[in-house]
Design a protein around this motif. Structure first.
Motif, PDB file in Angstrom:
ATOM      1  N   ALA A  86       0.817  -1.216   0.000  1.00 58.99           N
ATOM      2  CA  ALA A  86       0.000   0.000   0.000  1.00 58.99           C
ATOM      3  C   ALA A  86       0.851   1.266   0.000  1.00 58.99           C
ATOM      4  CB  ALA A  86      -0.934   0.000   1.204  1.00 58.99           C
ATOM      5  N   GLY A  87       2.150   1.138   0.232  1.00 59.99           N
ATOM      6  CA  GLY A  87       3.021   2.303   0.129  1.00 59.99           C
ATOM      7  C   GLY A  87       3.149   2.822  -1.284  1.00 59.99           C
ATOM      8  N   LEU A  88       2.868   1.951  -2.264  1.00 55.71           N
ATOM      9  CA  LEU A  88       2.984   2.360  -3.664  1.00 55.71           C
ATOM     10  C   LEU A  88       1.691   2.158  -4.438  1.00 55.71           C
ATOM     11  CD1 LEU A  88       4.894   3.374  -5.898  1.00 55.71           C
ATOM     12  CD2 LEU A  88       5.492   0.987  -6.366  1.00 55.71           C
ATOM     13  N   LEU A  89       0.935   1.118  -4.090  1.00 54.03           N
ATOM     14  CA  LEU A  89      -0.286   0.797  -4.827  1.00 54.03           C
ATOM     15  C   LEU A  89      -1.510   1.386  -4.148  1.00 54.03           C
ATOM     16  CD1 LEU A  89       0.375  -2.990  -5.626  1.00 54.03           C
ATOM     17  CD2 LEU A  89       1.080  -0.969  -6.931  1.00 54.03           C
ATOM     18  N   ASP A  90      -2.486   1.777  -4.957  1.00 50.90           N
ATOM     19  CA  ASP A  90      -3.768   2.293  -4.470  1.00 50.90           C
ATOM     20  C   ASP A  90      -4.791   1.177  -4.604  1.00 50.90           C
ATOM     21  OD1 ASP A  90      -6.158   3.539  -3.952  1.00 50.90           O
ATOM     22  OD2 ASP A  90      -6.015   4.985  -5.596  1.00 50.90           O
ATOM     23  N   PHE A  91      -5.157   0.565  -3.481  1.00 47.12           N
ATOM     24  CA  PHE A  91      -6.078  -0.564  -3.522  1.00 47.12           C
ATOM     25  C   PHE A  91      -7.537  -0.133  -3.714  1.00 47.12           C
ATOM     26  CE2 PHE A  91      -2.349  -2.641  -1.783  1.00 47.12           C
ATOM     27  CZ  PHE A  91      -2.373  -3.853  -2.458  1.00 47.12           C
ATOM     28  N   GLY A  92      -7.755   1.156  -3.841  1.00 45.54           N
ATOM     29  CA  GLY A  92      -9.075   1.647  -4.222  1.00 45.54           C
ATOM     30  C   GLY A  92      -9.292   1.576  -5.727  1.00 45.54           C
ATOM     31  N   ARG A  93      -8.235   1.260  -6.461  1.00 44.42           N
ATOM     32  CA  ARG A  93      -8.292   1.098  -7.911  1.00 44.42           C
ATOM     33  C   ARG A  93      -7.864  -0.323  -8.261  1.00 44.42           C
ATOM     34  NH1 ARG A  93      -3.945   4.335  -9.401  1.00 44.42           N
ATOM     35  NH2 ARG A  93      -4.437   3.868 -11.582  1.00 44.42           N
ATOM     36  N   PRO A  94      -8.226  -0.827  -9.456  1.00 48.63           N
ATOM     37  CA  PRO A  94      -7.892  -2.208  -9.801  1.00 48.63           C
ATOM     38  C   PRO A  94      -6.389  -2.514  -9.723  1.00 48.63           C
ATOM     39  CG  PRO A  94      -9.527  -1.360 -11.320  1.00 48.63           C
ATOM     40  CD  PRO A  94      -9.081  -0.190 -10.489  1.00 48.63           C
ATOM     41  N   VAL A  95      -6.111  -3.703  -9.222  1.00 51.30           N
ATOM     42  CA  VAL A  95      -4.746  -4.209  -9.090  1.00 51.30           C
ATOM     43  C   VAL A  95      -4.722  -5.617  -9.677  1.00 51.30           C
ATOM     44  CG1 VAL A  95      -2.923  -4.900  -7.472  1.00 51.30           C
ATOM     45  CG2 VAL A  95      -4.327  -2.879  -6.982  1.00 51.30           C
ATOM     46  N   CYS A  96      -3.632  -5.970 -10.316  1.00 51.51           N
ATOM     47  CA  CYS A  96      -3.424  -7.346 -10.747  1.00 51.51           C
ATOM     48  C   CYS A  96      -2.508  -8.022  -9.736  1.00 51.51           C
ATOM     49  CB  CYS A  96      -2.795  -7.396 -12.135  1.00 51.51           C
ATOM     50  SG  CYS A  96      -2.409  -9.085 -12.679  1.00 51.51           S
ATOM     51  N   ARG A 108      -9.471  -9.997  -1.364  1.00 54.06           N
ATOM     52  CA  ARG A 108     -10.519  -9.298  -0.607  1.00 54.06           C
ATOM     53  C   ARG A 108     -10.232  -7.806  -0.496  1.00 54.06           C
ATOM     54  NH1 ARG A 108     -10.997 -11.655   5.133  1.00 54.06           N
ATOM     55  NH2 ARG A 108      -9.522  -9.990   5.676  1.00 54.06           N
ATOM     56  N   SER A 109      -8.963  -7.444  -0.530  1.00 58.10           N
ATOM     57  CA  SER A 109      -8.568  -6.038  -0.370  1.00 58.10           C
ATOM     58  C   SER A 109      -8.494  -5.287  -1.693  1.00 58.10           C
ATOM     59  CB  SER A 109      -7.208  -5.965   0.334  1.00 58.10           C
ATOM     60  OG  SER A 109      -7.294  -6.479   1.648  1.00 58.10           O
ATOM     61  N   THR A 110      -8.778  -5.962  -2.802  1.00 57.71           N
ATOM     62  CA  THR A 110      -8.680  -5.304  -4.102  1.00 57.71           C
ATOM     63  C   THR A 110     -10.033  -4.756  -4.553  1.00 57.71           C
ATOM     64  OG1 THR A 110      -9.063  -7.362  -5.327  1.00 57.71           O
ATOM     65  CG2 THR A 110      -6.778  -6.803  -4.787  1.00 57.71           C
ATOM     66  N   ALA A 111      -9.988  -3.798  -5.458  1.00 51.42           N
ATOM     67  CA  ALA A 111     -11.195  -3.160  -5.976  1.00 51.42           C
ATOM     68  C   ALA A 111     -11.809  -4.011  -7.092  1.00 51.42           C
ATOM     69  CB  ALA A 111     -10.843  -1.780  -6.520  1.00 51.42           C
ATOM     70  N   PRO A 112     -13.112  -3.812  -7.365  1.00 50.41           N
ATOM     71  CA  PRO A 112     -13.717  -4.454  -8.538  1.00 50.41           C
ATOM     72  C   PRO A 112     -12.924  -4.113  -9.803  1.00 50.41           C
ATOM     73  CG  PRO A 112     -15.415  -3.492  -7.148  1.00 50.41           C
ATOM     74  CD  PRO A 112     -14.090  -3.026  -6.580  1.00 50.41           C
ATOM     75  N   GLY A 113     -12.836  -5.090 -10.699  1.00 46.67           N
ATOM     76  CA  GLY A 113     -12.040  -4.900 -11.899  1.00 46.67           C
ATOM     77  C   GLY A 113     -10.609  -5.361 -11.745  1.00 46.67           C
ATOM     78  N   SER A 114     -10.254  -5.838 -10.535  1.00 44.44           N
ATOM     79  CA  SER A 114      -8.913  -6.367 -10.308  1.00 44.44           C
ATOM     80  C   SER A 114      -8.795  -7.770 -10.901  1.00 44.44           C
ATOM     81  CB  SER A 114      -8.605  -6.413  -8.807  1.00 44.44           C
ATOM     82  OG  SER A 114      -8.506  -5.109  -8.264  1.00 44.44           O
ATOM     83  N   PHE A 115      -7.554  -8.212 -11.091  1.00 42.59           N
ATOM     84  CA  PHE A 115      -7.296  -9.521 -11.680  1.00 42.59           C
ATOM     85  C   PHE A 115      -6.415 -10.359 -10.757  1.00 42.59           C
ATOM     86  CE2 PHE A 115      -8.558  -7.172 -15.413  1.00 42.59           C
ATOM     87  CZ  PHE A 115      -9.185  -8.116 -16.216  1.00 42.59           C
TER      88      PHE A 115
END
Length: 273
Positions: A149-159, A184-191
């Motif tokens: 979470a220091g670099l990625l925004d888990f409010g947006r899709p993540v692979c 579970r911590s990823t946003a809709p549209g994640s892969f």
């Protein structure tokens, strides 16, 4: 950026720790890929694995090719964030390189628990502000997510990528639990991208080469791997869970199927609705 830079500086202070006399699964995989980050003990164990399963190196190469195709597939609908857990040693076609080839601002967090892998990753992978290497154990998904979470925004899709690593997780450690927690911590549209060695006569034989290595190999059935996607609550994308050469091959389908008959790795990509 100040806190993130401080965290990266602190990570860079960690010295590598290794025992060259103990075969290491990451270094054995590097050997299969033709890399140079391995010692005599790793080369001997890899040679034994190849004796027991002559297609072991082919499996590693095809698994790496699957990773590249999966990355291009998930980037197409607009995913610009990647969490590569259990990354192993740098090789050709690293995640951030593929991701940034189409979108220069794509962000990647690499995660591995091996301090030597991490040291190499910091030197060769974490080369810009959009890429970081984290030392953490995938068996502790909450801590992985906290670091990422220091670099990625888990409010947006993540692979989330779990490529050739879950077969080092025991049944007691519960790989499905790990996958479920991460997604579970990823946003809709994640892969979710998973590849996993499966139980066949060849792989059963080759497991002996990993006795005494840094981690055991846990063979699983196709049904058991499929359950990981179910636990994560994602929908498998076409063509589903298949031998990795058959997953959206770049080459002629007949040639891909010929390789698939010899490669005991399953791969699949799931999407979170």
């Amino acid at each position: 950026m100040g806190a993130r830079s401080d965290a990266r500086s602190a990570l860079l202070m960690s010295p590598p720790v290794t025992d060259p006399n103990v075969p290491n699964v990451a270094r054995m995989y590097d050997r299969f890929l033709g890399g140079k980050d391995n010692y005599e003990a790793d080369r001997a164990a890899a040679a034994e694995a190849l004796r027991l399963n002559p297609d072991a190196a082919r499996c590693a190469r095809q698994n790496r090719a699957f990773l590249g195709r999966a990355l291009r597939f998930v980037a197409e609908p607009g995913v610009r964030q990647f969490l590569d857990v259990g990354t192993g040693f740098p090789s050709m076609g690293n995640v951030h390189e593929v991701a940034q080839s189409g979108h220069g601002d794509a962000r990647t967090v690499y995660v591995d628990y091996d301090p030597v892998v991490v040291q190499h990753g910091r030197a060769m992978l974490s080369t810009d502000e959009h890429t970081a290497m984290v030392e953490e154990d995938l068996r502790k998904p909450g801590r992985v997510l906290e670091q990422a979470a220091g670099l990625l925004d888990f409010g947006r899709p993540v692979c989330v990528l779990l490529v050739a690593c879950l077969h080092f997780v025991t049944a007691t450690e519960d790989p499905s639990r790990i996958v479920k927690r991460l997604m579970r911590s990823t946003a809709p549209g994640s892969f979710l991208v998973i590849s996993h060695v499966i139980e066949t006569p060849k792989t059963i034989a080759a497991v002996d080469a990993y006795q005494g290595a840094s981690a055991p190999v846990l063979l699983r059935t196709e049904t058991q791997v499929d359950r990981m996607f179910t636990a994560a609550g994602v929908e498998l994308m076409e063509p589903g869970l298949v031998r990795v050469p058959s997953w959206r091959p770049d080459l002629d389908h007949a040639l891909a199927e010929e390789d698939a008959a010899r490669v005991d790795f399953l791969g699949g990509v799931g999407r979170k609705a």
